[in-house]
Motif scaffolding. Structure first.
Motif, PDB file in Angstrom:
ATOM      1  N   GLU A   1       1.597   7.677  -6.028  1.00  0.00           N
ATOM      2  CA  GLU A   1       0.391   8.375  -6.442  1.00  0.00           C
ATOM      3  C   GLU A   1       0.198   9.676  -5.686  1.00  0.00           C
ATOM      4  OE1 GLU A   1      -1.745   8.112  -8.719  1.00  0.00           O
ATOM      5  OE2 GLU A   1      -1.244   6.152  -9.542  1.00  0.00           O
ATOM      6  N   ASN A   2       0.419   9.645  -4.413  1.00  0.00           N
ATOM      7  CA  ASN A   2       0.206  10.826  -3.600  1.00  0.00           C
ATOM      8  C   ASN A   2       1.109  10.757  -2.366  1.00  0.00           C
ATOM      9  OD1 ASN A   2      -0.682  12.948  -2.093  1.00  0.00           O
ATOM     10  ND2 ASN A   2      -2.862  12.541  -2.410  1.00  0.00           N
TER      11      ASN A   2
ATOM     12  N   TYR B   1       0.851  -1.197   0.000  1.00  0.00           N
ATOM     13  CA  TYR B   1       0.000   0.000   0.000  1.00  0.00           C
ATOM     14  C   TYR B   1       0.888   1.250   0.000  1.00  0.00           C
ATOM     15  CZ  TYR B   1      -4.217  -2.679   1.374  1.00  0.00           C
ATOM     16  OH  TYR B   1      -5.276  -3.531   1.431  1.00  0.00           O
ATOM     17  N   TRP B   2       1.923   1.179   0.822  1.00  0.00           N
ATOM     18  CA  TRP B   2       2.786   2.355   0.934  1.00  0.00           C
ATOM     19  C   TRP B   2       3.490   2.648  -0.384  1.00  0.00           C
ATOM     20  CZ3 TRP B   2       5.533   0.844   6.184  1.00  0.00           C
ATOM     21  CH2 TRP B   2       4.534   0.730   7.170  1.00  0.00           C
TER      22      TRP B   2
ATOM     23  N   GLN C   1       2.416   1.978  -3.364  1.00  0.00           N
ATOM     24  CA  GLN C   1       1.462   2.589  -4.283  1.00  0.00           C
ATOM     25  C   GLN C   1       1.201   4.047  -3.918  1.00  0.00           C
ATOM     26  OE1 GLN C   1      -2.043   0.178  -5.313  1.00  0.00           O
ATOM     27  NE2 GLN C   1      -1.171  -1.416  -4.024  1.00  0.00           N
ATOM     28  N   ALA C   2       1.036   4.291  -2.634  1.00  0.00           N
ATOM     29  CA  ALA C   2       0.726   5.652  -2.205  1.00  0.00           C
ATOM     30  C   ALA C   2       1.905   6.579  -2.469  1.00  0.00           C
ATOM     31  CB  ALA C   2       0.367   5.664  -0.723  1.00  0.00           C
TER      32      ALA C   2
ATOM     33  N   LYS D   1       2.848  12.244  12.086  1.00  0.00           N
ATOM     34  CA  LYS D   1       2.716  10.987  12.817  1.00  0.00           C
ATOM     35  C   LYS D   1       2.607  11.256  14.323  1.00  0.00           C
ATOM     36  CE  LYS D   1       4.952   6.541  13.286  1.00  0.00           C
ATOM     37  NZ  LYS D   1       5.171   5.442  12.372  1.00  0.00           N
TER      38      LYS D   1
ATOM     39  N   ARG E   1      -7.878   6.815  12.816  1.00  0.00           N
ATOM     40  CA  ARG E   1      -6.587   6.954  13.478  1.00  0.00           C
ATOM     41  C   ARG E   1      -6.717   7.510  14.887  1.00  0.00           C
ATOM     42  NH1 ARG E   1      -3.679   9.116   8.033  1.00  0.00           N
ATOM     43  NH2 ARG E   1      -4.250   7.235   6.895  1.00  0.00           N
TER      44      ARG E   1
ATOM     45  N   GLU F   1       2.285  12.895  -0.468  1.00  0.00           N
ATOM     46  CA  GLU F   1       1.894  13.689   0.675  1.00  0.00           C
ATOM     47  C   GLU F   1       0.925  12.919   1.569  1.00  0.00           C
ATOM     48  OE1 GLU F   1       0.811  17.370  -1.098  1.00  0.00           O
ATOM     49  OE2 GLU F   1       1.030  18.375   0.845  1.00  0.00           O
ATOM     50  N   ALA F   2       0.020  12.194   0.930  1.00  0.00           N
ATOM     51  CA  ALA F   2      -0.952  11.428   1.710  1.00  0.00           C
ATOM     52  C   ALA F   2      -0.227  10.405   2.570  1.00  0.00           C
ATOM     53  CB  ALA F   2      -1.941  10.727   0.779  1.00  0.00           C
ATOM     54  N   LEU F   3       0.795   9.804   1.992  1.00  0.00           N
ATOM     55  CA  LEU F   3       1.536   8.811   2.747  1.00  0.00           C
ATOM     56  C   LEU F   3       2.299   9.480   3.881  1.00  0.00           C
ATOM     57  CD1 LEU F   3       2.243   5.808   2.768  1.00  0.00           C
ATOM     58  CD2 LEU F   3       4.275   6.363   1.449  1.00  0.00           C
ATOM     59  N   ASP F   4       2.876  10.600   3.562  1.00  0.00           N
ATOM     60  CA  ASP F   4       3.650  11.335   4.555  1.00  0.00           C
ATOM     61  C   ASP F   4       2.767  11.705   5.747  1.00  0.00           C
ATOM     62  OD1 ASP F   4       5.697  12.630   5.764  1.00  0.00           O
ATOM     63  OD2 ASP F   4       5.679  14.386   4.466  1.00  0.00           O
ATOM     64  N   THR F   5       1.598  12.237   5.426  1.00  0.00           N
ATOM     65  CA  THR F   5       0.735  12.653   6.530  1.00  0.00           C
ATOM     66  C   THR F   5       0.168  11.452   7.262  1.00  0.00           C
ATOM     67  OG1 THR F   5      -1.055  12.909   4.960  1.00  0.00           O
ATOM     68  CG2 THR F   5       0.102  14.899   5.595  1.00  0.00           C
ATOM     69  N   ALA F   6       0.257  10.285   6.647  1.00  0.00           N
ATOM     70  CA  ALA F   6      -0.165   9.088   7.369  1.00  0.00           C
ATOM     71  C   ALA F   6       0.965   8.584   8.254  1.00  0.00           C
ATOM     72  CB  ALA F   6      -0.585   8.000   6.395  1.00  0.00           C
ATOM     73  N   GLY F   7       2.046   9.344   8.269  1.00  0.00           N
ATOM     74  CA  GLY F   7       3.120   9.018   9.190  1.00  0.00           C
ATOM     75  C   GLY F   7       4.163   8.069   8.631  1.00  0.00           C
ATOM     76  N   ILE F   8       4.130   7.840   7.321  1.00  0.00           N
ATOM     77  CA  ILE F   8       5.129   6.953   6.737  1.00  0.00           C
ATOM     78  C   ILE F   8       6.141   7.800   5.969  1.00  0.00           C
ATOM     79  CG2 ILE F   8       5.509   4.973   5.240  1.00  0.00           C
ATOM     80  CD1 ILE F   8       3.669   4.363   7.555  1.00  0.00           C
TER      81      ILE F   8
END
Ligand code: ATP
Ligand code: ATP
Ligand code: MG
Ligand code: MG
Lengths: 344, 523, 358, 328
Positions: free
Chosen positions: A213-214, A206-207, A209-210, B79, B164, A216-223
Motif C-alpha cells: 500500500e505504501n 502488517y509489513w 500489507q504496508a 531506522k 518510536r 515508503e511508509a514501511l521503509d521509513t519505519a525501518g523495514i
C-alpha cells in the motif's frame, strides 16, 4: 478486522454466487424434467452427494494454495501472474522426484517427499524470478506471462527427456485420511487459517500489507521493503508449486500435453483471490466455490441433465462476471507493479 | 560555539548534498538547541526537504557531519535516525491508508506476544501518549487512516514518531494542508512538545507561523543557509528579504473597481460530496466582469464541491449555474471549458498536470478541442509547442525547456505553468482554487499580480483559498463559506483577518437581532 | 531522448532474444542434440527460404494485429487481457456473415470483394462490441477488467466452440467446423505463393498500424485516451469523460482484435474451427505489445520476432528431433528477458557498451 | 532430415491430431506402427506435433517440401487441408487416418470404425455390470446395471464414441443406465478423474473413457473406489501399467498395423496397393476387444461369448449404428 467480520464481508459475494448457481441449477432441472417433486428430490440427492463435497474440496485445494501465494505477493506490491507456470513446475517436479525415488511404484512416503521437494524446487526457481522482478525491476505482467510460457515449454521438454514422453508413467497418488479426504485438503485448511492469522495478526503481516500500500511508509519505519517482497514472492512461487504438487499427488501421474494437467488452475487461482478481495479466507472460499461449480457441472452430467457440458462449464465464468459487476470493488493494493527503490 | 552544558539536540555541519549536477545543499550548518522549535524557511527548491532527509537518513550527504545530542552520527537509513531519536513527518504522509491508526502507529515497532501483535499493549502505550499531549487520536485507533481528516492523519504521524521515541521531530510543511483551526491546534501540540523538552524542526512557507511559533529561524536560499535569527528579533520583512534576496511588498494591492456585466451566476445550488452527504446547501453567487470574488472558508465546508459544480467536474443535485445568462447546469466539463470557464485546480499534481508528460504535451491539457491546437479532432503539435513556449516565457517557468517533464518542475513552477495555460484559454471566467498552495513567495507574488492584472483587464475571477492573507489581498468581495452555505459576504477593506477567521469558524460578526442563522447569504 | 530510448528498446529486444537463444542452445546440447545444427534450423526456419519467410509473415500478421489491439488498451491504462476472445468472436462472425450472405450475392470477384468487406466489417463490429462489454462493466459497474476479460475469453471460446459444433457446424464436414467460405471469398495470392498468406493481409496490417499510430499521436481522441491511461484525474480535469473513455478504448482495442480474427478466418483458415484449437494469439500479443513498450509501430518488429520464432518452431519440428517444446521454452525466455531491461542496462554498463543509457 | 538427406532409406513424417502425441492412445498408437517398421526396415520417421488446426495446411505443405517419402496425417481434422495439398503435391505419398480424400490417387485413406470399437467397449461394460465379479480390491455390483462413459473434450468425434458405446451397452441390456460426462480436456487427468468418480458414486461399476491422456484419471478413479475400467485404442493395461488391476480390457484398433502396413508398402515401392479407402473394422479383424493383462482367463465366459455374438452380428450387418466413425 476479525475473522467473523471477514467472513461476513465476503458472505454477500459468496452467498450470491451460491444462490445464483442453485437457481440456475434448479431452473435447468425444472426445465429439463417435467417431474414431480419427489423425483426432483431424488435427483437433488443424487447431485449433492458426499462425493460431490469431497471432489469439490479436492478440486479447490490446489487453486486455493496458489491463490494464497498470489495474494501474499500482490498484497506486498508484486503481481505474480506466473502462478500457472509455477504450478506446472510444481506438478512436474513432484512427478520427477517421485519417479527418481520410487520408479513407477513409489510409496506413500515418496509421495510426501515429492510434494516437499517440488515445493522447494519451485521456491528456488521463484528466487530467480523474484530477483528479476525486485532487483532488476522486471515488468511484472510480462515476466509472469514468461513464467507460464517457460512452464509450458520446459516442463514437458524435460519430461520428454526423462520419460521419452511428455507425460509421466503412472506413479502414486496420495492415500486419503479421515472421512475419505485427502490429507492435503486438511493441510490447505490449516494453511488458509494460518495465512489469515499471519497477515492480519502478526507484525510480518502488517509489513506485507504496508509494502503493497505504501512502501515508503514501511521503509521509513525501518523495514526493508524489498526484503518483505522477496519473502512474499518466493512464498507465492512455493505455494503455487505446492498447489501443482498436490494436484499431482491427487492425480498420480504427470500429463504435459496441451495446456498440461494444470489446465488453467493457476489463472483461476488469481481470479479466486481477486474475487475473495485479497483475503486468504475469501480466496479459499472462492476457490471452493469454483471447485463446487465445476463439480456441480459434473454431477449434472452424471445424473443425465442434458445441458451441453460445454455451456454449463461456462457458468462459473459468467457467475464471476455477474458478481463482480454487481459488487465491483476489488481493491488492488495501491503500489502493485511499482518496483520500490529506497532513496539512494 | 556555545559552552552550554547540554549539547544541541541537532548539529549539522557543512552538509553538502548533490543530485547529479544539482547542488541541493551547499555547505549548510544548522544547530537546533534542546527543547526549542527551530523553523526552516526558504523558497521552493531551496533545499529544506533535502537537508532534513539527510538528517533523517533518507539521503547520504556528500559532505558534512551530523551530531545528534552531541554525538556524531552516520545514518544509513531512517531506522538508524529513529534509533537516535530523530523522527520526521513528511509533507506527504507516510501512512498506509487502509490500515488502522493503531497499525500505522506501531508499524515496524510492533509489540508482540507469542508471535502475534499485542494490540492491547500497543493501545495502552498510544493512549498514554495521547493523554499526555491531549491528542484525540486514540478515539480513532481502529479506523482505517483513509477515513480520517488530514489534520488527524497528521497527528497520527506525530504520535507515530513519539511512539518510536523521537526526541527530535522534523515537520515538513505541516501546515500546508491544514485548516486554520487545525493549524492552531497543531501549534498547540508543537509548543506542548517543546515544553516537554523535545526539539522540533519546522519547515514552512508561512512567515507568520514561523515567527509566532519558532524560537529560532534559519533561512535557506539556493541550497545555502543564509542565516539564523532568533524569532523575537525578526520581522516578516527581514525574513522575506533573506529568502528571496530582495524586498517583498505585502500591502493590499490597489484596486480601482469598475465592475461590468454579470458573467457567472449560481442559483440555489445543491451538491453532494463523495460520501453522499449534501455538502452545498443552496448557494447563490454572482461574479461580474472585472471583479475577484474570494471564497474563504475552512476546508471541507463545501468549497471544493461548489467549484466542481461550476467547472463541471461534479454533477449538480439541484439549482442552476449560468454563464452570461445561458444555463450550463447540465453541460459537460468539456463544453464548459469551451464555453470559457478556466480552472486552476486544487491539486496541481494529479489534476492540473500529467506528471510524465512534457510541458508541450501538458500545454494541450484542456485545450484538446480549442483552435488552433485542434481542428476537427486533429492536433497541431507545432501550435501547441508555440503555446507552451509562450507560457514558459511569459510566466517565467523554470527550467525554460518545453521538453522537460512536468514532474521535474518544482511546485511553484508547475503552478505558474498551469496559471499560464488557463489564462491562455482566453476565458470568460477564471476559477482559481488555492492558486498558491505550497508555492514559494516569489511565485506567489507573481501569480497574484497576474490575477490582479487579469481582473483589471475585465476578467471575472473566483479565488478559493484558506489563506486569509491571500484572500484579503486579492478579493473585491469575500464570501465566507461555512457548512455548505455562505455565512456572510464582507468587504475586505472593512474587516480584519481575525473577523474573517471568526466567520470561518461559524460565528457571525454582529450577533444579528433577528437571529436568522439557517439561511445563507447571497454573494 | 526519445530516439535513444527507441534504440535502447531495440537493443534490449535483440539482446534478450540472443541470450534466450544462447540458453536454448545450451539446453539443446545438454539434451544431447547438436546445437549448431539447431541454430541453423532456427534461421532457415524463419527466414531461410521463400516458404519460411511467408510462414513467418503469416504468423507475424496475426501477432502484429493482436499486439496493436493490446497496445491500444494498455496505453490507455485499461488492461484488455481479452484480445483472444475478441479475436475468436471476430473471426467467427466473419465466417457466419459471409456464409449466410453468400447466396444473395453474385459469384464472381465483385461478389467476393463485397463479402470480404462486409465480413471484415462484421468482425470489427463484433470484436468491438465484445470488448465494449467489459469496458461498460468496468466503467459503470466497477468490475476489474483483468478478471472480466479473462472470463470472457473462456466464454468466447466455449460458446463459439459450442456453436461451431452445433448450430453453425457444417453437416457435410466430418471435423468440427463451420461451412467453408465460398470460393470467391479470399485474398488474392500475389507475391507469395503461400496459400495462407496474401499481400492484402500484410498491407491491411501495415495500414492498421499506421492508422492506430496516427490516432494515438495526432488526434484528440488519442491524446484523451493516453492521458486517461497516464493520469485519470488530469484527463477528467481536461474534459475527458473517464467512463466513456474506458468504453471507447476497449471498443477500439476490440475492433482491432476482431479485425485480426477476420484476417485469420479469411486469409488463413477459410472456415472456422473449434476455437480451443486456435493458437494463443491473444495471449502472445500481450508479450508482443509489452516488448514494443505498447507502441503501435514497435509492435511490427516485435510481431516479426514472435512470428519468426513460431515459424522456426514449425521448421524445427519437421527437420530435427529436438522436442518442439523447447521452442516454447525459448519464447518464454525471450519474453522473460524482454521484461528485464534493467538487466541489460547493467550488463551494458559493465561491458562498457552504451553505458550512458539511462 | 529433409535438409540433410543423409539417410538413403525411407523417410516418413507423421503429423499429430490436435490432441498431440504422448496420449498413450490414438496418436501414439499410430507412431507405434512406425517404430515397429523402423525396426524391421531401413526406415526413419519424424514426429511433427501440430495442435493448431489452422496450421495443418501449411504444416502438411512444409512436410511435403521437406522431401519425405510418406507423410501420415493423424485425425479427421487433416481432411480439408489435405484435400488442397494432395493437389499441390501430387507426387507425394500421403496417408490419412480417419478419413479419405475422394478421387486422390496419392492418398491412402484409413477409416477406422471408432463406432464399432466403442460398441464393443459398451458390450463388455454391459455384460460385466450384471456379472458378479471381483478382483483384488475391486468388484462389480450385479444388482444394478449402471456403467459410465468419460469423454475428453465435448466434440462431435467423442460424442460419436459416446453414442456407439451406449448402443453397445443397450444391445446387451436394454435397461442398463449409462452415465456420461466430459472432463473438457484431453490432458486434464484431474477432470477426467472427477467425472469418473462422480459416476462411480452414482452407481457405475464399469467406466470407459475416450479422453486421450486424461483418461488415466478414469482408471485411477476406478482403482481408488474399487471398481473397474476399460481402456481405449490400445491395450491400456500395458500402456498404463499401474492400473492393470482395474483395466478389464481395452477396445482397440490396429492403427499401428495400418501405419506399419503403409510404411511397408512405401519401402517396397508398392504404395499403389494401399491407395484409396482402407478400413479398420471388426470385419477385417483390425478392431477388437483385448482382455487386460491381469484378467486373462479370469473374466466370466459371458464376456467372450457376447463379444463373439456382437462381432458376428456386425459381420452379418445386423447392427445398425447411429453414428459414423467420426461423428453422428
Ligand atoms: N531526488 C532528487 N533528485 C534530483 N534532484 C532533487 C531530488 N530531490 C531534490 N532535488 C533537487 O534539489 C533541490 C532542493 O530540493 P528540496 O526538495 O530540498 O527543496 P525544498 O526546499 O524542500 O522545496 P519545497 O519548498 O518546494 O519543498 C531542488 O533543486 C530539487 O530539484
Ligand atoms: N527524482 C527526481 N528527479 C528530479 N527532481 C526531483 C526528483 N524528485 C523530486 N525532485 C524535485 O525536488 C523538488 C521538491 O520535490 P518535492 O516532491 O518535495 O516537491 P514539493 O516540495 O512537494 O513541492 P511543493 O513545493 O509543491 O510542496 C521539486 O523541485 C522536484 O522537481
Ligand atoms: Mg520540500
Ligand atoms: Mg452393476
Amino acid at each position: 478486522m476479525s475473522l467473523a467480520e471477514d467472513v461476513t464481508r465476503n458472505r454477500v459475494r459468496i452467498g450470491t454466487l451460491l444462490v445464483l448457481s442453485l437457481l440456475v441449477g434448479s431452473a435447468v432441472l425444472a426445465l429439463r424434467f417435467d417431474v414431480s417433486p419427489d423425483e426432483l428430490l431424488v435427483t437433488v440427492r443424487r447431485i449433492f452427494t458426499y462425493g460431490f463435497i469431497t471432489r469439490s474440496l479436492e478440486m479447490a485445494t490446489p487453486i486455493a494454495l496458489a491463490a494464497i501465494g498470489g495474494l501474499y505477493a500482490e498484497k506486498s506490491g508484486v503481481f505474480n501472474i506466473g502462478l500457472e507456470g509455477f504450478m506446472i513446475f510444481g506438478a512436474f517436479s513432484a512427478a520427477a522426484t517421485m519417479y527418481f525415488l520410487g520408479g513407477t511404484s513409489p510409496s506413500q512416503g515418496h509421495v510426501w517427499v515429492a510434494v516437499l521437494a517440488a515445493t522447494i524446487v519451485t521456491a528456488l526457481l521463484t528466487v530467480v524470478f523474484a530477483v528479476l522482478l525486485i532487483r532488476y525491476k522486471a515488468d511484472q505482467i510480462v515476466a509472469g506471462l514468461a513464467v507460464w510460457f517457460l512452464g509450458l515449454g520446459f516442463a514437458p521438454f524435460t519430461a520428454a527427456v526423462i520419460w521419452g514422453s511428455r507425460s509421466s508413467p503412472g506413479l502414486e497418488s496420495v492415500a486419503t485420511v479421515a472421512f475419505g479426504q485427502s490429507p492435503f485438503v486438511l493441510l490447505t485448511v490449516l494453511v488458509v487459517l494460518a495465512s489469515w492469522v499471519f497477515l492480519y495478526r502478526t507484525q510480518y503481516g502488517y509489513w506485507v500489507q504496508a509494502a503493497g500500500e505504501n512502501p515508503e511508509a514501511l521503509d521509513t519505519a525501518g523495514i526493508d521493503v524489498n526484503r518483505v517482497r522477496y519473502a512474499t514472492v518466493i512464498f507465492s512461487g512455493a505455494m503455487a508449486g505446492l498447489g501443482g504438487a498436490v494436484l499431482l499427488a491427487h492425480a498420480g501421474n504427470f500429463v504435459g500435453t496441451g495446456e498440461t494437467m494444470v489446465d488453467g488452475r493457476g489463472w483461476i487461482g488469481i481470479v479466486a483471490y481477486l474475487f475473495g478481495n485479497y483475503n486468504p479466507i475469501g480466496a479459499a472460499a472462492a476457490a471452493l466455490l469454483f471447485g463446487a461449480l465445476d463439480m456441480l457441472n459434473v454431477q449434472f452430467q452424471t445424473v443425465g441433465i442434458e445441458a451441453s457440458a460445454r455451456l454449463v462449464n461456462l457458468l462459473p465464468y459468467a457467475a464471476v462476471i455477474v458478481v463482480l459487476s454487481a459488487w465491483g470493488k476489488t481493491r488492488m493494493p495501491s503500489s502493485v507493479g511499482e518496483p520500490y527503490e529506497s532513496e539512494e | 560555539m556555545t559552552r552550554d552544558s547540554t549539547p544541541p539536540a541537532v548539529h549539522l555541519e557543512g552538509i553538502t548534498k548533490r543530485f547529479g549536477d544539482v547542488v541541493a545543499n551547499d555547505d549548510v550548518d544548522l544547530t537546533v538547541s534542546q527543547g526549542s522549535i527551530h523553523a526552516l524557511l526558504g523558497e521552493n527548491g531551496s533545499g529544506k526537504t533535502t537537508l532534513m532527509s539527510v538528517l533523517y537518513g533518507l539521503y547520504d550527504q556528500n559532505e558534512g557531519t551530523i551530531h545528534v545530542d552531541g554525538k556524531p552520527r552516520t545514518f544509513e537509513s531512517p531506522k538508524d535516525a529513529m534509533e537516535a531519536g530523530v523522527g520526521m513527518i513528511h509533507q506527504h504522509f507516510q501512512l498506509v491508508k487502509p490500515m488502522t491508526v493503531l497499525q500505522n502507529v506501531v508499524l515496524g515497532h510492533e509489540p508482540t506476544e507469542n508471535g502475534l501483535v499485542d494490540e492491547a499493549a500497543a493501545r495502552e502505550e498510544i493512549e498514554a501518549i495521547c493523554s499526555r499531549y491531549d491528542f484525540d487520536v486514540d478515539r480513532h485507533l481502529d479506523s482505517p487512516v483513509e477515513e480520517l481528516d488530514l489534520g488527524i492523519q497528521q497527528r497520527v504521524e506525530i504520535v507515530k514518531s513519539l511512539y518510536r521515541g523521537a526526541e527530535v521531530l522534523i515537520l515538513d510543511e505541516p501546515t500546508a494542508v491544514l485548516t486554520p483551526q487545525e493549524v492552531e491546534s497543531l501549534i498547540d501540540v508543537m509548543t506542548d512538545l517543546r515544553d516537554d523538552g523535545r526539539s522540533l524542526i519546522f519547515i514552512t512557507h508561512k512567515l507568520d507561523e514561523a515567527l509566532s511559533v519558532a524560537d529560532e529561524i534559519t533561512v535557506l536560499r539556493d541550497g545555502e543557509a543564509v542565516g539564523t535569527v532568533p524569532a523575537d528579533e525578526a520581522t516578516e520583512q527581514d525574513l522575506a528579504r533573506m529568502m528571496v534576496g530582495r524586498e517583498v511588498v505585502f500591502d493590499r494591492l490597489s484596486r480601482e473597481t469598475s465592475t461590468g456585466d454579470s458573467v457567472l451566476e449560481v442559483e440555489e445550488l445543491r451538491m453532494r460530496s463523495d460520501r453522499g452527504r449534501e455538502s452545498v446547501h443552496g448557494v447563490d453567487l454572482t461574479v461580474r466582469e472585472g471583479e475577484i470574488l474570494g471564497i474563504a472558508g475552512v476546508q471541507g465546508n463545501g468549497q471544493s464541491e461548489l467549484v466542481e459544480g461550476i467547472t463541471g467536474l461534479r454533477s449538480v443535485e439541484d439549482g442552476a449555474v449560468r454563464l452570461r445568462g445561458t444555463e450550463i447546469t447540465g453541460m459537460s466539463r468539456r463544453d464548459r471549458i469551451e464555453a470559457g470557464i478556466a480552472y486552476i485546480p486544487e491539486d496541481r499534481q494529479t489534476e492540473g498536470l500529467v506528471q510524465d508528460y512534457t510541458l508541450v504535451r501538458n500545454a494541450l491539457l484542456g485545450n484538446q478541442t480549442v483552435e488552433p491546437y485542434a481542428d476537427d479532432g486533429i492536433l497541431d503539435w507545432s501550435a501547441v509547442r508555440r503555446h507552451a513556449e509562450e507560457i514558459i516565457e511569459e510566466f517565467d517557468v523554470q527550467p525554460p525547456n518545453p521538453d522537460t517533464d512536468a514532474a521535474s518542475l518544482s511546485g511553484g513552477n508547475q503552478q505558474k505553468f498551469i496559471v499560464g495555460r488557463e489564462i491562455g484559454h482566453d476565458p470568460e471566467v477564471m476559477i482559481a482554487s488555492h492558486p498558491t498552495r505550497g508555492v514559494d513567495i516569489g511565485s506567489i507574488e507573481f501569480i497574484h499580480n497576474r490575477l490582479i492584472e487579469l481582473r483589471d483587464e475585465g476578467l471575472a475571477i473566483v479565488v478559493v483559498s484558506s489563506k486569509l492573507e491571500e484572500i484579503r489581498k486579492l478579493a473585491d468581495r469575500i464570501a465566507v463559506m461555512y457548512e455548505g452555505e455562505f455565512i456572510d459576504i464582507v468587504d475586505p477593506e472593512a474587516v480584519t483577518e481575525e473577523e474573517i477567521g471568526l466567520l470561518m469558524a461559524g460565528q457571525s460578526l454582529e450577533e444579528t437581532s433577528d437571529g436568522e442563522t439557517d439561511r445563507g447569504v447571497q454573494a | 531522448m526519445l530516439e535513444a530510448s527507441v534504440l535502447e528498446r531495440i537493443g534490449i529486444a535483440i539482446a534478450s532474444t540472443a541470450l534466450a537463444l544462447l540458453i536454448g542452445l545450451v539446453i539443446v546440447a545438454a539434451a544431447g542434440h547438436n546445437p549448431a545444427r539447431f541454430a541453423y534450423q532456427l534461421i532457415v526456419g524463419s527466414f531461410g527460404s521463400g516458404r519460411a519467410v511467408a510462414r513467418t509473415l503469416r504468423y507475424s500478421v496475426l501477432f502484429v494485429l493482436a499486439g496493436v489491439a493490446v497496445a491500444i488498451a494498455f496505453r490507455a491504462g485499461v488492461f484488455n487481457i481479452g484480445v483472444q476472445g475478441q479475436f475468436v468472436v471476430g473471426g467467427f462472425t466473419t465466417v457466419v456473415t459471409i456464409v449466410s450472405l453468400a447466396p444473395y450475392l453474385p459469384e464472381g470477384t465483385i461478389g467476393g470483394v463485397v463479402l470480404v468487406v462486409v465480413g471484415t466489417v462484421a468482425a470489427i463490429v463484433a470484436g468491438g462490441l465484445y470488448a465494449a462489454f467489459p469496458g461498460v462493466l468496468k466503467a459503470y459497474g466497477d468490475a476489474n477488467e483483468i478478471i472480466t476479460t479473462i472470463m470472457l475469453n473462456f466464454i468466447a471460446i466455449g460458446f463459439v466452440g459450442w456453436l461451431v459444433a452445433g448450430r453453425f457446424g457444417d453437416p457435410e464436414a466430418t471435423a468440427t467446423r463451420t461451412e467453408r467460405l465460398p470460393d470467391n471469398v479470399g485474398f488474392p495470392s500475389i507475391l507469395f505463393d503461400d496459400p495462407n498468406l496474401s499481400i492484402v493481409g500484410i498491407v491491411v496490417t501495415l495500414a492498421v498500424v499506421a492508422l492506430v499510430a496516427a490516432i494515438m499521436t495526432r488526434t484528440r481522441f488519442g491524446y484523451d485516451m493516453v492521458t486517461s491511461g497516464h493520469q485519470e484525474r488530469a484527463a477528467t480535469y481536461s474534459g475527458v469523460d473517464a467512463k466513456r473513455m474506458i468504453v471507447s478504448t476497449m471498443t477500439f482495442s476490440g475492433m482491432v482484435a476482431g479485425l485480426a480474427g477476420a484476417i485469420f478466418a479469411i486469409m488463413i483458415q477459410g472456415y472456422f474451427t473449434d476455437p480451443s484449437g486456435i493458437g494463443n494469439y491473444g495471449f502472445d500479443a500481450i508479450a508482443v505489445s509489452l516488448l514494443a513498450a505498447n507502441n503501435p509501430v514497435g509492435v511490427i518488429p516485435a510481431g516479426l520476432l514472435f512470428g519468426g520464432l513460431e515459424s522456426a518452431g514449425s521448421h524445427v519440428q519437421i527437420n530435427s528431433d529436438v522436442p518442439v517444446q523447447l521452442i516454447d521454452g525459448i519464447v518464454g525466455l525471450v519474453v522473460l528477458f524482454v521484461a528485464v531491461p534493467e538487466l541489460f542496462r547493467m550488463l551494458a554498463q559493465r561491458t562498457g557498451l552504451g553505458g550512458d543509457a539511462e | 532430415m529433409g535438409d540433410d538427406g543423409e539417410s538413403a532409406g525411407t523417410n516418413v513424417a507423421i503429423i499429430s491430431s490436435p490432441a498431440g502425441f504422448d496420449d498413450n492412445a490414438f496418436n501414439d498408437n499410430a507412431v507405434e506402427g512406425l517404430e515397429e517398421a523402423s525396426n524391421d526396415f531401413d526406415l526413419e520417421y519424424t514426429t511433427i506435433e501440430e495442435t493448431e488446426e489452422a496450421q495443418y495446411e501449411s504444416t502438411q505443405a512444409d512436410a511435403a517440401e521437406s522431401g519425405y517419402d510418406l507423410i501420415i496425417c493423424v485425425g479427421d481434422n487433416h481432411t480439408d487441408p489435405l484435400a488442397t495439398n494432395v493437389e499441390q503435391y501430387p507426387d507425394q505419398n500421403w496417408m490419412l487416418i480417419n478419413n479419405m480424400i475422394d478421387g486422390a490417387d496419392n492418398v491412402s485413406g484409413w477409416i477406422e470404425m471408432n463406432n464399432e470399437m466403442s460398441f464393443l467397449a459398451g458390450v463388455v461394460a454391459g455384460v460385466m455390470t450384471d456379472e458378479e465379479f471381483a478382483h483384488e480390491d475391486s468388484e462389480t455390483n450385479p444388482d444394478e446395471s449402471i456403467v459410465g462413459f468419460v469423454g475428453g473434450e465435448d466434440i462431435p468425434l467423442i460424442r460419436a464414441f459416446e453414442q456407439s458405446y451406449v448402443e453397445g451397452v443397450e444391445w446387451v441390456n436394454d435397461d442398463a443406465e449409462v452415465l456420461t460426462g466430459y472432463g473438457g480436456s484431453f490432458s486434464d487427468t484431474g477432470a477426467a478423474n472427477d467425472v469418473a468418480e462422480s459416476q462411480i458414486d452414482d452407481g457405475a461399476d464399469i467406466v470407459w473413457h475416450a479422453a486421450s491422456a486424461a483418461g488415466a484419471g478414469a482408471f485411477s478413479a476406478a482403482q481408488d473406489n474399487g471398481r473397474f475400467a476399460l481402456g481405449v485404442d490400445v491395450d491400456q493395461s500395458v500402456t498404463e501399467e499401474q492400473y492393470q488391476d482395474v483395466i478389464l480390457g481395452s477396445a482397440v484398433k490396429a492403427l499401428n498395423e495400418a501405419t506399419y502396413q503403409v510404411s511397408e508398402a512405401v519401402v517396397e515401392d508398392d504404395f499403389e496397393s494401399v491407395v484409396g479407402e482402407q478400413n479398420l473394422s471388426i470385419e477385417d479383424g483390425s478392431i477388437d476387444f483385448v482382455v487386460g493383462q491381469a484378467f486373462e482367463g479370469e473374466l466370466p465366459d459371458s464376456v467372450e461369448q457376447t463379444l463373439a455374438d456382437a462381432k458376428e452380428a456386425f459381420e452379418n450387418d445386423e447392427i445398425e449404428l447411429t453414428c459414423g466413425p467420426t461423428s453422428c
